[in-house]
Each structure stands twice: as C-alpha cells, then as structure tokens.
Scaffold this active site. Structure first.
Site, PDB file in Angstrom:
ATOM      1  N   TYR A  26       0.860  -1.192   0.000  1.00  0.00           N
ATOM      2  CA  TYR A  26       0.000   0.000   0.000  1.00  0.00           C
ATOM      3  C   TYR A  26       0.891   1.236   0.000  1.00  0.00           C
ATOM      4  O   TYR A  26       1.702   1.430   0.903  1.00  0.00           O
ATOM      5  CB  TYR A  26      -0.902  -0.011   1.234  1.00  0.00           C
ATOM      6  CG  TYR A  26      -1.837   1.170   1.313  1.00  0.00           C
ATOM      7  CD1 TYR A  26      -3.122   1.099   0.777  1.00  0.00           C
ATOM      8  CD2 TYR A  26      -1.445   2.351   1.921  1.00  0.00           C
ATOM      9  CE1 TYR A  26      -3.984   2.189   0.852  1.00  0.00           C
ATOM     10  CE2 TYR A  26      -2.298   3.446   1.995  1.00  0.00           C
ATOM     11  CZ  TYR A  26      -3.565   3.350   1.457  1.00  0.00           C
ATOM     12  OH  TYR A  26      -4.414   4.435   1.532  1.00  0.00           O
ATOM     13  N   TYR A  56      -5.273   4.763  -7.690  1.00  0.00           N
ATOM     14  CA  TYR A  56      -5.549   4.645  -6.260  1.00  0.00           C
ATOM     15  C   TYR A  56      -6.937   4.070  -6.039  1.00  0.00           C
ATOM     16  O   TYR A  56      -7.943   4.739  -6.274  1.00  0.00           O
ATOM     17  CB  TYR A  56      -5.443   6.007  -5.560  1.00  0.00           C
ATOM     18  CG  TYR A  56      -5.654   5.871  -4.065  1.00  0.00           C
ATOM     19  CD1 TYR A  56      -4.594   5.532  -3.232  1.00  0.00           C
ATOM     20  CD2 TYR A  56      -6.911   6.022  -3.497  1.00  0.00           C
ATOM     21  CE1 TYR A  56      -4.783   5.355  -1.861  1.00  0.00           C
ATOM     22  CE2 TYR A  56      -7.105   5.852  -2.129  1.00  0.00           C
ATOM     23  CZ  TYR A  56      -6.041   5.518  -1.326  1.00  0.00           C
ATOM     24  OH  TYR A  56      -6.235   5.340   0.029  1.00  0.00           O
TER      25      TYR A  56
END
Ligand SMILES: [Zn+2]
Lengths: 296, 141
Positions: free
Chosen positions: A191, A241
């Site tokens: 992430y 994203y």
C-alpha cells in the site's frame, strides 16, 4: 479479507465480492473527505493526508537518516512498472531520477511524485473456498497467511512515526500463519499512499534495517529485472488509487499469471512468483493489514 | 482585515483548553491516578482509566518532535503564508501539540530544536498557541 474468510468458513455464504469504486478524480468527495480528516488541525493550516505523512517522513529522516534519495528510488522504480501496464494512469509517462529531483514540493519533505494518484475507477476481488475455486475459469491465488495490527494513534500524538508501525506485528503474524520465512517471499504489493509508506512497510516487515532502505533499493531491486519486485502495476503512485484493492488485486493477478507485459517471470526478468506479500494501511500509519498469497 | 482562516470548533471537551489560550495559558488535564498529562481532552485517562483530573498549566516550553513545510494552500486563507511550517511540539510536561512554528524561516527548523509558546490573538475570543525558537537557554530540562 479476514471477514470474508470468516463468513465463508462459517458457511454463511459461498462467494464474497470485495469491491471499491470511486469518481475521486472527477468528483470532489475525496477532497472533502481529506479536508474533514484534519479537524481542528485546520486552524494551523494542517490538512489532508500529505501533511500527516510529511510529519511522519520528517521524523524518520531525523531518526534513521532516510529522505528523498531513498523515496526517489521507490517513485522511479514503480513508474517503470507502470510503463509496462497500459491500464496505468502514468503509462507512457516515464520518470527519471532527475525528473523527481525537479518536481515541486507539496508538503516538504514530500514532492509531487511522492504522492499517490487520485483516480476514477474501481477494482474487485472474489473470495471463495479452495474447493470451489478448483472449478473456476482462472487458477486461484491461495491465501496462506493474514495479520493485522492497529496502533490507532493520531499522528499528532504518535511517538513512533519512524516505526515500528503496525506493519511489524501484522507482517510477523501473517508469516507465522503461513509458516514461512520472509526470504521465501518472491515479490511485494505494498500500500503506497506515499513513497515513505512503502519504505517504512518494507522496513518493518524486515527486508532491511532502519535507514538501510536506500542501499537496499540501489541497482533496481524493486524494478523490472530486480530481485524483489514491488508494486508491479505501478501501484497507487503510478497506476491508480483504489485503496487496499490496488495492491491485493495486483498480487492476485500476478499469482494467476494474468499481467501481460508486466508479468513476473521471464517476461520481466524476475522470479516467477510462488509467494507474494501484500499490505494495506489506514489513516496516517494508524492501521495495517498484511496478506500472503501463494500459487496453487 | 477580517480573519479568513478556520477557527477551532469549541465543544464541552476542549472548552477549558481554548478558554485557557484566551488567557495565554496552556491548560491540560493531569490524571490524579497516575500523573499522566494528556491531550486531547478525555473523560478518563488513556493509561490507567482513572476519571479524576487536576488542571496542569504548561510552562509552554518544549521541542519540535517533527515538522512539515506547506508549499500548497489547501485553504485560501493560507495562500499568503506559503511556505509555512506545521509542527508537532513535544511539551516538557509530555503532551504533543500540533501547531505552527513562527519567528523563523522554515529552513531554520530542525527536529528536537527547543521552542516556546508564542500567543497569537486571532479574533475576539480565540487565541492560538503557536511556537517560536526558544529565546534563551532558560527552562531547558
Ligand atoms: Zn492515569
């Protein structure tokens, strides 16, 4: 993901769809959410996520000597992967280290390419039992370990911005459940809301000691042809994203062998992946999840 | 010229703090059970769960735990201040306070540098606790 496994194991359902979709780029809801995140910190001009991660990254510079020279390797390395991925927002937009150095500050010490993208779109994954997965069209990616740790301290009250973050315990828990050592991992999907998040996550997982990330990243470690590929779609910095769905979807696709020109293996002069380590992170390093996927 | 930046949202929990600021006092809750000085305010101690508190007035001296330099104005009220420094100050009494460093250029700020409170009366009822480099070695512990 742990909830999905729970409802599957308890027999409440047979397939779980985990999805994320957002018009974050064309709409204003992401911007509004980030502005509301700051509460009364707005009084001092502190807003959104970049400022919070800039505070964390600055403390890390002070404590273990990281900085833009380290983060540049992450930003530039992931951009190389994005240029093998036609779905990436940054496909066809290569970036050199000199481009990074010239990029404007957003909230110092973070430059524009240290920040993730804002994207219109979505991702979804389907979770089911291994028994059912045998009959599906695609080969499954098998969940072999999971871990979570949520320190939950707001960044302004945190005294561990330079780690160890929740990644330490979450990673250890996932590795223990899988019964493997870190050196058995072939690639990572981390992430990456900011470049610093990638560094501190890999560091807390144990890939390198505090401050040794810069050396570890030398020579294209995380890039196509590298010994530990990281964020092989371009990640949130250079592909898109979609919260935690960006890393987990890419990890599963790589294990399934569905990644085209960016496929790990001979295509990208990397090891064919048996095991991929995947992270998710929430708030300003306030919560962390780790998942290990393996080839069936 | 009217003040065009966001103001704190006063509620039952933070009222004592902002009233203190108006009097140029940094007021915190100190746990009667374990002595922990806490921020933000809460109805029980995060360390020992004791609900009894006494008021502690900070000397207003501490060190920059970390800082960030804004080069983008996310709110139009800050456009004229760019670049400006947001910092987390670790007060000598313990609490970490998110604030601004004033009285020096952003490039002069470093982690762990000693600072002292610099009160800024922004509107009639609101005073903000900002911090500036400590003017003397006095108070350094
Ligand atoms: Zn207490």
């Amino acid at each position: 993901m742990q909830h999905a496994v729970g409802v599957l194991e308890s027999g409440l359902c047979r397939y779980v769809l985990i999805s994320y979709g957002h018009n974050a780029l064309s709409g204003d809801s992401m911007r509004r959410m980030l502005m509301e995140l700051s509460g009364d910190d707005a009084v001092f001009g502190h807003f959104g996520a970049t400022g919070g991660y800039a505070l964390a990254a600055r403390r890390a510079m002070h404590e273990f000597g990281t900085g833009p020279e380290t983060w540049k390797k992450i930003a530039v390395g992931q951009r190389k992967w994005a240029n093998l991925n036609p779905a990436a927002m940054m496909f066809g937009k290569p970036m050199t280290e000199a481009d990074y150095d010239k990029a404007r500050w957003v909230v110092e010490p973070l430059r524009l390419p240290d920040n993730c993208l804002i994207t219109d779109g979505g991702r979804a994954i389907i979770v089911t039992s291994l028994e059912r997965a045998r009959d599906l069209k695609q080969p499954p990616a098998v969940i072999m370990g999971m871990g979570q740790d949520h320190p939950s301290t707001a960044v302004a009250q945190s005294d561990w911005m330079a780690g160890p973050t929740g990644a330490r315990k979450a990673g250890e828990t996932a590795l223990a459940m899988a019964g493997i050592r870190l050196d058995e991992v072939d690639a990572c999907e981390i992430y990456d809301c900011f470049t610093y998040t990638v560094e501190i996550t890999l560091q807390d997982y144990g890939f390198f000691k505090p401050g040794e990330g810069r050396d570890w990243l030398q020579g294209g470690t995380i890039e196509p042809g590298g010994s530990m590929p990281v964020n092989t779609s371009g990640g949130q910095l250079s592909e898109a994203y979609f919260m935690g769905l960006t890393p987990i979807a890419e990890g599963a696709m790589q294990i399934m062998g569905r990644c085209g020109k960016r496929q790990l293996g001979p295509e990208t002069r990397t090891k064919s992946p048996e095991i991929i380590m995947i992270s998710d992170n929430g708030g300003i390093l306030e919560s962390h999840s780790c998942i290990l996927l393996r080839r069936w | 010229m009217s003040y065009d930046k966001p103001l704190p949202r006063i509620n039952a929990d933070n009222q004592a703090f902002w009233e203190g600021c108006r009097m140029h006092e940094l007021r915190f809750q100190q746990c009667k059970g374990c002595g922990h000085v806490r921020w933000p305010p809460s109805d029980r101690c995060p360390r020992c769960h004791c609900t009894e508190t006494r008021r502690l007035i900070s000397k207003g001296i501490g060190r920059v735990y970390t800082f960030a330099v804004y080069h983008v104005a996310y709110h139009p009220g800050f456009a004229g201040d760019l670049p400006y420094t947001v910092a987390v100050v670790a007060l000598d009494e313990g609490p970490h306070l998110l604030t601004n460093i004033v009285g020096c250029r952003p490039e002069q700020v470093v982690c762990d540098m000693p600072v002292e409170v610099a009160w800024e009366d922004v509107v009639d009822r609101i005073t903000l606790p900002k911090f500036r480099p400590l003017s003397s070695a006095e108070g350094l512990g």
